[in-house]
Motif scaffolding. Structure first.
Motif, PDB file in Angstrom:
ATOM      1  N   TYR A  60      -8.012 -19.827  -1.386  1.00  0.00           N
ATOM      2  CA  TYR A  60      -8.062 -18.573  -2.120  1.00  0.00           C
ATOM      3  C   TYR A  60      -9.463 -18.365  -2.683  1.00  0.00           C
ATOM      4  N   ARG A  61      -9.706 -17.148  -3.130  1.00  0.00           N
ATOM      5  CA  ARG A  61     -11.036 -16.793  -3.597  1.00  0.00           C
ATOM      6  C   ARG A  61     -11.174 -17.098  -5.081  1.00  0.00           C
ATOM      7  N   SER A  62     -12.204 -17.872  -5.415  1.00  0.00           N
ATOM      8  CA  SER A  62     -12.489 -18.146  -6.819  1.00  0.00           C
ATOM      9  C   SER A  62     -13.949 -17.776  -7.032  1.00  0.00           C
ATOM     10  N   GLY A  63     -14.179 -16.678  -7.727  1.00  0.00           N
ATOM     11  CA  GLY A  63     -15.541 -16.156  -7.844  1.00  0.00           C
ATOM     12  C   GLY A  63     -15.987 -15.703  -6.473  1.00  0.00           C
ATOM     13  N   LYS A  64     -17.104 -16.256  -6.003  1.00  0.00           N
ATOM     14  CA  LYS A  64     -17.605 -15.867  -4.695  1.00  0.00           C
ATOM     15  C   LYS A  64     -17.184 -16.850  -3.610  1.00  0.00           C
ATOM     16  N   LYS A  65     -16.533 -17.951  -4.040  1.00  0.00           N
ATOM     17  CA  LYS A  65     -16.226 -19.002  -3.071  1.00  0.00           C
ATOM     18  C   LYS A  65     -14.766 -18.988  -2.654  1.00  0.00           C
ATOM     19  N   LEU A  66     -14.524 -19.466  -1.428  1.00  0.00           N
ATOM     20  CA  LEU A  66     -13.171 -19.656  -0.926  1.00  0.00           C
ATOM     21  C   LEU A  66     -12.838 -21.116  -1.182  1.00  0.00           C
ATOM     22  N   VAL A  67     -11.784 -21.387  -1.960  1.00  0.00           N
ATOM     23  CA  VAL A  67     -11.522 -22.777  -2.344  1.00  0.00           C
ATOM     24  C   VAL A  67     -10.128 -23.226  -1.930  1.00  0.00           C
ATOM     25  N   ARG A  74      -7.389 -25.150 -12.149  1.00  0.00           N
ATOM     26  CA  ARG A  74      -6.382 -24.493 -12.971  1.00  0.00           C
ATOM     27  C   ARG A  74      -6.245 -23.026 -12.594  1.00  0.00           C
ATOM     28  N   ASP A  75      -7.070 -22.550 -11.625  1.00  0.00           N
ATOM     29  CA  ASP A  75      -7.011 -21.128 -11.276  1.00  0.00           C
ATOM     30  C   ASP A  75      -6.224 -20.878  -9.994  1.00  0.00           C
ATOM     31  N   ARG A  76      -5.408 -21.874  -9.572  1.00  0.00           N
ATOM     32  CA  ARG A  76      -4.543 -21.643  -8.409  1.00  0.00           C
ATOM     33  C   ARG A  76      -3.631 -20.451  -8.707  1.00  0.00           C
ATOM     34  N   PRO A  77      -3.576 -19.444  -7.803  1.00  0.00           N
ATOM     35  CA  PRO A  77      -2.877 -18.195  -8.130  1.00  0.00           C
ATOM     36  C   PRO A  77      -1.388 -18.369  -8.457  1.00  0.00           C
ATOM     37  N   GLY A  88       7.265 -16.341 -20.008  1.00  0.00           N
ATOM     38  CA  GLY A  88       8.129 -15.160 -20.092  1.00  0.00           C
ATOM     39  C   GLY A  88       9.613 -15.527 -20.121  1.00  0.00           C
ATOM     40  N   GLY A  89       9.948 -16.804 -20.107  1.00  0.00           N
ATOM     41  CA  GLY A  89      11.341 -17.237 -20.196  1.00  0.00           C
ATOM     42  C   GLY A  89      12.148 -16.935 -18.957  1.00  0.00           C
ATOM     43  N   LYS A  90      11.502 -16.871 -17.812  1.00  0.00           N
ATOM     44  CA  LYS A  90      12.210 -16.475 -16.596  1.00  0.00           C
ATOM     45  C   LYS A  90      12.952 -17.629 -15.928  1.00  0.00           C
ATOM     46  N   PHE A  91      12.642 -18.881 -16.298  1.00  0.00           N
ATOM     47  CA  PHE A  91      13.350 -20.043 -15.724  1.00  0.00           C
ATOM     48  C   PHE A  91      13.399 -21.175 -16.739  1.00  0.00           C
ATOM     49  N   ASP A  92      14.155 -22.216 -16.369  1.00  0.00           N
ATOM     50  CA  ASP A  92      14.333 -23.327 -17.315  1.00  0.00           C
ATOM     51  C   ASP A  92      13.636 -24.607 -16.883  1.00  0.00           C
ATOM     52  N   VAL A  93      13.536 -24.786 -15.557  1.00  0.00           N
ATOM     53  CA  VAL A  93      12.980 -26.063 -15.104  1.00  0.00           C
ATOM     54  C   VAL A  93      12.081 -25.878 -13.880  1.00  0.00           C
ATOM     55  N   ILE A  94      10.961 -26.629 -13.900  1.00  0.00           N
ATOM     56  CA  ILE A  94      10.058 -26.642 -12.742  1.00  0.00           C
ATOM     57  C   ILE A  94      10.360 -27.878 -11.923  1.00  0.00           C
ATOM     58  N   ILE A  95      10.590 -27.691 -10.617  1.00  0.00           N
ATOM     59  CA  ILE A  95      10.828 -28.826  -9.734  1.00  0.00           C
ATOM     60  C   ILE A  95       9.587 -29.006  -8.855  1.00  0.00           C
ATOM     61  N   ALA A  96       9.038 -30.227  -8.869  1.00  0.00           N
ATOM     62  CA  ALA A  96       7.907 -30.520  -7.980  1.00  0.00           C
ATOM     63  C   ALA A  96       8.167 -31.840  -7.287  1.00  0.00           C
ATOM     64  N   TRP A  97       7.539 -32.002  -6.130  1.00  0.00           N
ATOM     65  CA  TRP A  97       7.776 -33.189  -5.323  1.00  0.00           C
ATOM     66  C   TRP A  97       7.284 -34.432  -6.057  1.00  0.00           C
ATOM     67  N   ARG A  98       6.007 -34.361  -6.462  1.00  0.00           N
ATOM     68  CA  ARG A  98       5.432 -35.399  -7.305  1.00  0.00           C
ATOM     69  C   ARG A  98       4.602 -34.702  -8.375  1.00  0.00           C
ATOM     70  N   GLU A  99       4.207 -35.482  -9.367  1.00  0.00           N
ATOM     71  CA  GLU A  99       3.427 -34.914 -10.459  1.00  0.00           C
ATOM     72  C   GLU A  99       2.087 -34.368  -9.972  1.00  0.00           C
ATOM     73  N   ASP A 100       1.505 -35.087  -8.964  1.00  0.00           N
ATOM     74  CA  ASP A 100       0.171 -34.660  -8.519  1.00  0.00           C
ATOM     75  C   ASP A 100       0.206 -33.312  -7.787  1.00  0.00           C
ATOM     76  N   ARG A 101       1.430 -32.837  -7.427  1.00  0.00           N
ATOM     77  CA  ARG A 101       1.504 -31.478  -6.854  1.00  0.00           C
ATOM     78  C   ARG A 101       1.136 -30.466  -7.934  1.00  0.00           C
ATOM     79  N   LEU A 102       1.516 -30.742  -9.171  1.00  0.00           N
ATOM     80  CA  LEU A 102       1.277 -29.797 -10.265  1.00  0.00           C
ATOM     81  C   LEU A 102      -0.166 -29.846 -10.763  1.00  0.00           C
ATOM     82  N   TYR A 103      -0.695 -31.048 -10.885  1.00  0.00           N
ATOM     83  CA  TYR A 103      -2.063 -31.191 -11.402  1.00  0.00           C
ATOM     84  C   TYR A 103      -2.603 -32.564 -11.064  1.00  0.00           C
ATOM     85  N   ARG A 104      -3.910 -32.649 -11.016  1.00  0.00           N
ATOM     86  CA  ARG A 104      -4.575 -33.938 -10.815  1.00  0.00           C
ATOM     87  C   ARG A 104      -5.652 -34.174 -11.855  1.00  0.00           C
TER      88      ARG A 104
END
Ligand SMILES: [Zn+2]
Length: 555
Positions: A60-67, A74-77, A88-104
């Motif tokens: 995706y585009r971040s500034g002028k670069k494609l990343v 932290r700017d993943r769309p 916004g209270g739209k859900f209760d739980v986030i499911i991810a495969w591993r923690e590193d999918r969410l952040y590193r």
């Protein structure tokens, strides 16, 4: 996103699945489909209802670069969208495969933790257990690891360079060599090395760069890399090849992490050819700007180019120098007619990248006439000119003595560098630093020393030269004023007179003019070393002939 009514919400947890893939190194590489499938299976088992899937799987585009959607960003769309929906209270739980999918890294981690803290949102992982309290520590460790990896890469590279092994992409490989990844060394590429020798040989024989380019293209000599080039064998590439000292010295200088390293490579050129080319280059370099060429490199007489401003003439729009070119005229059958035209040509035009308003090609005769018209008023007021010259010369001489102070300071710095070097060597002897460190330190010091010495030479030469040149003008001007200053503003009747007048004008321009800018319409802007104050016209000294001898205190 599906919506559920209140009663349903109280019974079942509303889950969202977060999926991320990127090219970053992962212990396990799992496709987005597999991540999603595992997530859905998990939700079914827990009795959650999946209301949305957020996928960061494309660049995706971040500034002028494609990343890449890296976990450190932290700017993943979709990541951002998910957190916003969480707030916004739209859900209760986030499911991810591993923690590193969410952040590193620390920052995206804090974004997630903030969301958990401020809302009722929870995180559940398919392959790991998520401990909310342990999370910050995890993030910190992850971040340290990332930092450490970067550091190790740099250190590894430095180590290899210090050992004389070269790392890096193919772009850094000089023409004439092959790079071997496994051993980190260079060997001669026989085919390319032959062409390197040809280029040097031709240049030493006086073949022009453009002609060398033509020969290389005609012989279909491939360049480094396989991709086709928009502009093959750019003259700058050929000039770079002719500049390389390592073809002869066998010492390749590689720069990494702000430092330079010497690496031994097999030489391609012998001493004779190397020196022949350097001599040829010096010949062009020392050629006084604007001096008309009387003979070609083989010693045959040529029609001289009468150009007043080479070296100081610029294209106003492009801001680059213009060079002197000669076009020989051909008739309709393509046969040389013996006629020729001389032009100033914008260097950008030569490289097909000129800007709008570019001066392009301008006939030398016309442009020089414009320049002379601007300079002539300065000369037609002898009194004012001589005064201004005098003032400027003493100004330059003052600068010269400043430069002398600068030089003393620089010499002190050089002395300090020498002491520094002694210190480093002593450290190494006492084994306080490693052999590798010593090499790196010594090389860095020698680089500093080189640049200081260059600076010192420049400081000494620059100012002195300009004052010297102005003095020449004064001298010339005095001679001419005694005869009658109008002489320089006339056209000669014989070729000899024309040449003599041109020479006088050229020397005046060389001394007085610091820059000429050419506009698209051919008009010129001239910057001179001195300015005449029009308001202070001195009638007395404006009589036309000025013979009073002023002692300037210099020869
Ligand atoms: Zn231009």
């Amino acid at each position: 996103m599906k919506t559920l009514d209140k009663t349903q919400q109280n019974i079942v947890k509303r889950a969202v699945i977060y999926v991320r893939v990127s090219t970053e190194k992962q212990a396990e590489k799992v496709s987005p489909e597999a991540q999603e499938q595992d997530g859905r299976a998990y939700c079914e088992k827990q009795g959650y209802i999946v209301i949305a899937v957020y996928r960061d799987i494309e660049k995706y585009r971040s500034g002028k670069k494609l990343v890449e959607p890296s976990g450190t960003r932290r700017d993943r769309p979709k990541f951002k969208q998910m957190l916003a929906d969480g707030y916004g209270g739209k859900f209760d739980v986030i499911i991810a495969w591993r923690e590193d999918r969410l952040y590193r890294g620390l920052r995206p981690m804090m974004d997630v933790l903030d969301c958990l803290k401020e809302t009722e949102v929870e995180i559940e992982l398919v392959k790991e257990t998520f401990d909310k309290n342990f999370a910050p520590v995890k993030a910190w460790v992850a971040n340290m690891e990332l930092e450490g990896r970067r550091e190790r890469t740099t250190m590894g590279m430095k180590g290899r360079l210090a050992q004389g092994k070269i790392s890096g992409g193919s772009s850094a490989v000089p023409y004439g060599y092959d790079y071997h990844e496994d051993t980190g060394t260079y060997t001669i590429n026989k085919y390319e090395a032959d062409w390197v020798r040809n280029i040097w040989q031709w240049y030493s024989e006086g073949v022009a760069i453009h002609e060398i380019r033509r020969r290389l293209i005609n012989a279909a000599v491939p360049q480094k890399g396989n991709k086709p080039r928009k502009y093959s064998w750019h003259t700058n590439i050929i000039r770079q090849i002719l500049k390389r000292e390592d073809y002869f010295t066998g010492i390749f200088i590689s720069k990494w992490a702000g430092q330079a390293f010497e690496i031994e490579i097999p030489p391609i050129l012998d001493k004779q050819l190397f020196e022949a080319v350097r001599k040829q280059q010096a010949r062009w370099k020392n050629y006084p700007a604007g001096k008309t060429k009387q003979t070609n490199l083989s010693g045959q007489p040529v029609h001289p180019v009468y150009a007043l401003a080479p070296g100081v003439i610029y294209c106003a729009a492009c801001g680059v120098k213009m060079r002197v070119v000669r076009y020989k005229k051909r008739n309709s059958k393509g046969i040389l007619t013996g006629k020729y035209y001389d032009y100033y040509r914008c260097n950008n035009l030569a490289h097909l990248c000129s800007l709008s308003g570019c001066a392009g090609l301008k006939r030398i005769q016309k442009t020089d006439a414009e320049i002379w018209e601007k300079i002539w008023p300065l000369l037609s007021k002898p009194g004012a000119l001589e005064k201004a010259l005098e003032a400027r010369i003493s100004e330059l001489q003052a600068q010269e003595s400043n430069a002398e102070t600068d030089c003393q300071y620089l010499e002190q710095e050089l002395q300090n560098l020498f002491l520094e070097r002694q210190k480093v060597v002593t450290w190494a002897r006492k084994e306080l630093i490693t052999e590798d460190d010593l090499q790196v330190q010594l090389f860095s010091l020698s680089q500093q020393e080189k640049s200081l010495k260059r600076y010192l030479t420049d400081a000494r030469l620059l100012v002195g030269n300009r004052a010297e040149r102005l003095l020449q003008v004064v001298k010339l001007y005095r001679e001419k004023t005694i005869i009658g200053y109008e002489v320089v503003n006339q056209n000669g009747n014989t070729p000899e007179q024309t040449a003599a007048i041109f020479e006088a004008r050229r020397r005046i321009i060389e001394g007085l003019v610091t820059k000429v800018e050419v506009m698209e319409d051919g008009s010129v802007k001239v910057e001179a070393e001195i300015h005449l104050d029009e308001s202070k016209k001195n009638k007395e000294h404006d009589s036309g002939i000025y013979i009073e001898d002023i002692d300037l205190g210099v020869k």
